[in-house]
Design a protein around this motif. Structure first.
Motif, PDB file in Angstrom:
ATOM      1  N   GLU A 128       0.424 -26.130  -2.678  1.00  0.00           N
ATOM      2  CA  GLU A 128      -1.011 -26.032  -2.380  1.00  0.00           C
ATOM      3  C   GLU A 128      -1.708 -27.382  -2.520  1.00  0.00           C
ATOM      4  O   GLU A 128      -2.489 -27.773  -1.647  1.00  0.00           O
ATOM      5  CB  GLU A 128      -1.682 -24.993  -3.289  1.00  0.00           C
ATOM      6  N   ASP A 129      -1.416 -28.090  -3.597  1.00  0.00           N
ATOM      7  CA  ASP A 129      -2.035 -29.403  -3.810  1.00  0.00           C
ATOM      8  C   ASP A 129      -1.608 -30.393  -2.733  1.00  0.00           C
ATOM      9  O   ASP A 129      -2.432 -31.146  -2.207  1.00  0.00           O
ATOM     10  CB  ASP A 129      -1.663 -29.955  -5.196  1.00  0.00           C
ATOM     11  N   ILE A 130      -0.343 -30.378  -2.401  1.00  0.00           N
ATOM     12  CA  ILE A 130       0.161 -31.304  -1.384  1.00  0.00           C
ATOM     13  C   ILE A 130      -0.419 -30.966  -0.016  1.00  0.00           C
ATOM     14  O   ILE A 130      -0.804 -31.863   0.740  1.00  0.00           O
ATOM     15  CB  ILE A 130       1.706 -31.303  -1.367  1.00  0.00           C
ATOM     16  N   ASN A 131      -0.522 -29.681   0.309  1.00  0.00           N
ATOM     17  CA  ASN A 131      -1.110 -29.275   1.590  1.00  0.00           C
ATOM     18  C   ASN A 131      -2.545 -29.793   1.720  1.00  0.00           C
ATOM     19  O   ASN A 131      -2.952 -30.252   2.789  1.00  0.00           O
ATOM     20  CB  ASN A 131      -1.079 -27.759   1.756  1.00  0.00           C
ATOM     21  N   LYS A 132      -3.311 -29.734   0.632  1.00  0.00           N
ATOM     22  CA  LYS A 132      -4.685 -30.249   0.653  1.00  0.00           C
ATOM     23  C   LYS A 132      -4.689 -31.755   0.901  1.00  0.00           C
ATOM     24  O   LYS A 132      -5.485 -32.265   1.684  1.00  0.00           O
ATOM     25  CB  LYS A 132      -5.399 -29.935  -0.669  1.00  0.00           C
ATOM     26  N   GLN A 133      -3.797 -32.468   0.224  1.00  0.00           N
ATOM     27  CA  GLN A 133      -3.750 -33.926   0.351  1.00  0.00           C
ATOM     28  C   GLN A 133      -3.389 -34.364   1.770  1.00  0.00           C
ATOM     29  O   GLN A 133      -4.044 -35.236   2.338  1.00  0.00           O
ATOM     30  CB  GLN A 133      -2.724 -34.522  -0.612  1.00  0.00           C
ATOM     31  N   ILE A 134      -2.344 -33.760   2.343  1.00  0.00           N
ATOM     32  CA  ILE A 134      -1.873 -34.257   3.637  1.00  0.00           C
ATOM     33  C   ILE A 134      -2.748 -33.806   4.814  1.00  0.00           C
ATOM     34  O   ILE A 134      -2.610 -34.339   5.912  1.00  0.00           O
ATOM     35  CB  ILE A 134      -0.385 -33.887   3.901  1.00  0.00           C
ATOM     36  N   ASN A 135      -3.681 -32.903   4.571  1.00  0.00           N
ATOM     37  CA  ASN A 135      -4.600 -32.485   5.628  1.00  0.00           C
ATOM     38  C   ASN A 135      -6.014 -33.014   5.411  1.00  0.00           C
ATOM     39  O   ASN A 135      -6.927 -32.669   6.155  1.00  0.00           O
ATOM     40  CB  ASN A 135      -4.603 -30.961   5.762  1.00  0.00           C
ATOM     41  N   ALA A 153       7.268 -35.418  -1.151  1.00  0.00           N
ATOM     42  CA  ALA A 153       6.780 -34.471  -0.147  1.00  0.00           C
ATOM     43  C   ALA A 153       5.466 -34.934   0.475  1.00  0.00           C
ATOM     44  O   ALA A 153       5.261 -34.817   1.687  1.00  0.00           O
ATOM     45  CB  ALA A 153       6.625 -33.082  -0.757  1.00  0.00           C
ATOM     46  N   THR A 154       4.573 -35.493  -0.333  1.00  0.00           N
ATOM     47  CA  THR A 154       3.303 -35.992   0.196  1.00  0.00           C
ATOM     48  C   THR A 154       3.548 -37.150   1.147  1.00  0.00           C
ATOM     49  O   THR A 154       2.919 -37.241   2.207  1.00  0.00           O
ATOM     50  CB  THR A 154       2.376 -36.438  -0.956  1.00  0.00           C
ATOM     51  N   LEU A 155       4.474 -38.021   0.807  1.00  0.00           N
ATOM     52  CA  LEU A 155       4.805 -39.155   1.665  1.00  0.00           C
ATOM     53  C   LEU A 155       5.425 -38.686   2.986  1.00  0.00           C
ATOM     54  O   LEU A 155       5.117 -39.235   4.046  1.00  0.00           O
ATOM     55  CB  LEU A 155       5.756 -40.104   0.922  1.00  0.00           C
ATOM     56  N   ILE A 156       6.237 -37.660   2.932  1.00  0.00           N
ATOM     57  CA  ILE A 156       6.814 -37.096   4.165  1.00  0.00           C
ATOM     58  C   ILE A 156       5.688 -36.548   5.050  1.00  0.00           C
ATOM     59  O   ILE A 156       5.653 -36.786   6.256  1.00  0.00           O
ATOM     60  CB  ILE A 156       7.855 -36.004   3.849  1.00  0.00           C
ATOM     61  N   GLY A 157       4.748 -35.841   4.434  1.00  0.00           N
ATOM     62  CA  GLY A 157       3.592 -35.331   5.189  1.00  0.00           C
ATOM     63  C   GLY A 157       2.777 -36.462   5.806  1.00  0.00           C
ATOM     64  O   GLY A 157       2.334 -36.362   6.954  1.00  0.00           O
ATOM     65  N   LEU A 158       2.612 -37.550   5.072  1.00  0.00           N
ATOM     66  CA  LEU A 158       1.897 -38.716   5.578  1.00  0.00           C
ATOM     67  C   LEU A 158       2.638 -39.324   6.773  1.00  0.00           C
ATOM     68  O   LEU A 158       2.032 -39.683   7.782  1.00  0.00           O
ATOM     69  CB  LEU A 158       1.733 -39.749   4.466  1.00  0.00           C
ATOM     70  N   CYS A 159       3.949 -39.404   6.688  1.00  0.00           N
ATOM     71  CA  CYS A 159       4.764 -39.917   7.801  1.00  0.00           C
ATOM     72  C   CYS A 159       4.607 -39.038   9.040  1.00  0.00           C
ATOM     73  O   CYS A 159       4.484 -39.546  10.160  1.00  0.00           O
ATOM     74  CB  CYS A 159       6.236 -39.996   7.398  1.00  0.00           C
ATOM     75  N   LEU A 160       4.597 -37.733   8.843  1.00  0.00           N
ATOM     76  CA  LEU A 160       4.401 -36.812   9.961  1.00  0.00           C
ATOM     77  C   LEU A 160       3.037 -37.048  10.613  1.00  0.00           C
ATOM     78  O   LEU A 160       2.930 -37.134  11.844  1.00  0.00           O
ATOM     79  CB  LEU A 160       4.522 -35.354   9.497  1.00  0.00           C
ATOM     80  N   ARG A 213      -8.159 -38.958   2.576  1.00  0.00           N
ATOM     81  CA  ARG A 213      -7.022 -39.337   1.721  1.00  0.00           C
ATOM     82  C   ARG A 213      -5.919 -40.016   2.527  1.00  0.00           C
ATOM     83  O   ARG A 213      -5.292 -40.958   2.062  1.00  0.00           O
ATOM     84  CB  ARG A 213      -6.456 -38.112   0.999  1.00  0.00           C
ATOM     85  N   VAL A 214      -5.684 -39.505   3.749  1.00  0.00           N
ATOM     86  CA  VAL A 214      -4.671 -40.118   4.616  1.00  0.00           C
ATOM     87  C   VAL A 214      -5.079 -41.546   4.955  1.00  0.00           C
ATOM     88  O   VAL A 214      -4.266 -42.475   4.867  1.00  0.00           O
ATOM     89  CB  VAL A 214      -4.462 -39.269   5.899  1.00  0.00           C
ATOM     90  N   ALA A 215      -6.349 -41.752   5.310  1.00  0.00           N
ATOM     91  CA  ALA A 215      -6.834 -43.096   5.639  1.00  0.00           C
ATOM     92  C   ALA A 215      -6.725 -44.021   4.431  1.00  0.00           C
ATOM     93  O   ALA A 215      -6.293 -45.178   4.562  1.00  0.00           O
ATOM     94  CB  ALA A 215      -8.275 -43.021   6.138  1.00  0.00           C
ATOM     95  N   ALA A 216      -7.100 -43.521   3.254  1.00  0.00           N
ATOM     96  CA  ALA A 216      -7.013 -44.338   2.037  1.00  0.00           C
ATOM     97  C   ALA A 216      -5.560 -44.693   1.730  1.00  0.00           C
ATOM     98  O   ALA A 216      -5.260 -45.833   1.344  1.00  0.00           O
ATOM     99  CB  ALA A 216      -7.648 -43.594   0.861  1.00  0.00           C
ATOM    100  N   LEU A 249      -4.304 -31.511  14.165  1.00  0.00           N
ATOM    101  CA  LEU A 249      -3.042 -31.439  13.445  1.00  0.00           C
ATOM    102  C   LEU A 249      -3.218 -30.779  12.086  1.00  0.00           C
ATOM    103  O   LEU A 249      -4.132 -31.118  11.335  1.00  0.00           O
ATOM    104  CB  LEU A 249      -2.515 -32.866  13.280  1.00  0.00           C
ATOM    105  N   GLU A 250      -2.339 -29.829  11.797  1.00  0.00           N
ATOM    106  CA  GLU A 250      -2.278 -29.204  10.469  1.00  0.00           C
ATOM    107  C   GLU A 250      -0.836 -29.270  10.008  1.00  0.00           C
ATOM    108  O   GLU A 250       0.068 -28.812  10.711  1.00  0.00           O
ATOM    109  CB  GLU A 250      -2.747 -27.744  10.522  1.00  0.00           C
ATOM    110  N   ILE A 251      -0.630 -29.859   8.846  1.00  0.00           N
ATOM    111  CA  ILE A 251       0.721 -30.000   8.304  1.00  0.00           C
ATOM    112  C   ILE A 251       0.762 -29.299   6.951  1.00  0.00           C
ATOM    113  O   ILE A 251      -0.112 -29.526   6.095  1.00  0.00           O
ATOM    114  CB  ILE A 251       1.109 -31.485   8.161  1.00  0.00           C
ATOM    115  N   TYR A 252       1.764 -28.462   6.785  1.00  0.00           N
ATOM    116  CA  TYR A 252       1.913 -27.707   5.552  1.00  0.00           C
ATOM    117  C   TYR A 252       3.357 -27.750   5.085  1.00  0.00           C
ATOM    118  O   TYR A 252       4.278 -27.913   5.886  1.00  0.00           O
ATOM    119  CB  TYR A 252       1.540 -26.221   5.764  1.00  0.00           C
ATOM    120  N   ILE A 253       3.520 -27.550   3.798  1.00  0.00           N
ATOM    121  CA  ILE A 253       4.855 -27.324   3.247  1.00  0.00           C
ATOM    122  C   ILE A 253       5.125 -25.835   3.417  1.00  0.00           C
ATOM    123  O   ILE A 253       4.257 -25.005   3.162  1.00  0.00           O
ATOM    124  CB  ILE A 253       4.915 -27.728   1.763  1.00  0.00           C
TER     125      ILE A 253
END
Length: 192
Positions: free
Chosen positions: A158-165, A124-131, A169-172, A145-149
């Motif tokens: 909740e944890d994934i939403n924090k990571q993908i926004n 799911a985190t990888l899908i958010g990163l792709c988006l 973390r996205v840059a890293a 841009l705001e991406i949520y599950i």
């Protein structure tokens, strides 16, 4: 225009004069008819302006719907990281999952709520990163841009939403060559 140039004292004098004239008209007996005429005219103007604002809102809503479809057209072709299907084919993203709000002149807030195929999806985190990556590359207009599950569709949403926004973390993540390669495979348009 003259009224705006007057001082506060002059404006209050104008108001008092208007009130005095209204009292004179009422005492002459022809006041109530004139007042009804003025109220009727005022109501007509309000109806007209309300109609214009409804037209403006309709135009704005239509514009936001068009922007949402434009965003959806960008993300629907992203491929799932572990299946040969697109996110659209798997119902991970749908037209209804995209919302666009106007922030200012040609700047928009894009909110995407995607639904992983299973509640414990490890990608799911990888899908958010792709988006994130695909939209940053492909949208021709300025946006936030705001991406949520979608609520209730993943066990750790909740944890994934924090990571993908989180931009850092996205840059890293995109600095990791293995992750970058997977993202590139997912976001690259298929050659038809």
């Amino acid at each position: 225009m003259f009224v705006f140039l007057c001082s506060a004292v002059d404006r209050s004098g104008l108001r008092e004069r208007g009130r005095a004239e209204a009292r004179d008209r009422l005492s002459n007996g022809d006041g109530p008819d004139r007042i009804m005429e003025l109220v009727s005219g005022l109501l007509s103007r309000v109806r007209l302006l309300t109609g214009l604002s409804e037209l403006t809102n309709d135009k704005r809503n239509k514009k936001m719907e068009e922007k949402a479809l434009e965003v959806y057209d960008v993300i629907r072709t992203i491929r799932d990281p572990e299946k040969p299907n697109t996110l659209e084919e798997l119902d991970v993203v749908t037209e209804k999952c995209v919302e666009v709000q106007e922030l200012g002149d040609d700047e928009y807030l894009i909110i995407i709520k995607f639904s992983p195929t299973v509640p414990h999806c490890s990608l799911a985190t990888l899908i958010g990163l792709c988006l994130q990556v695909k939209l940053q590359r492909c949208l021709p207009f300025k946006h936030k841009l705001e991406i949520y599950i979608t609520e209730g569709t993943h066990s750790t949403e909740e944890d994934i939403n924090k990571q993908i926004n989180d931009k850092e973390r996205v840059a890293a993540a995109m600095e990791n060559p293995n992750l970058r390669e997977i993202v590139e495979q997912c976001v690259t348009e298929p050659d038809d």
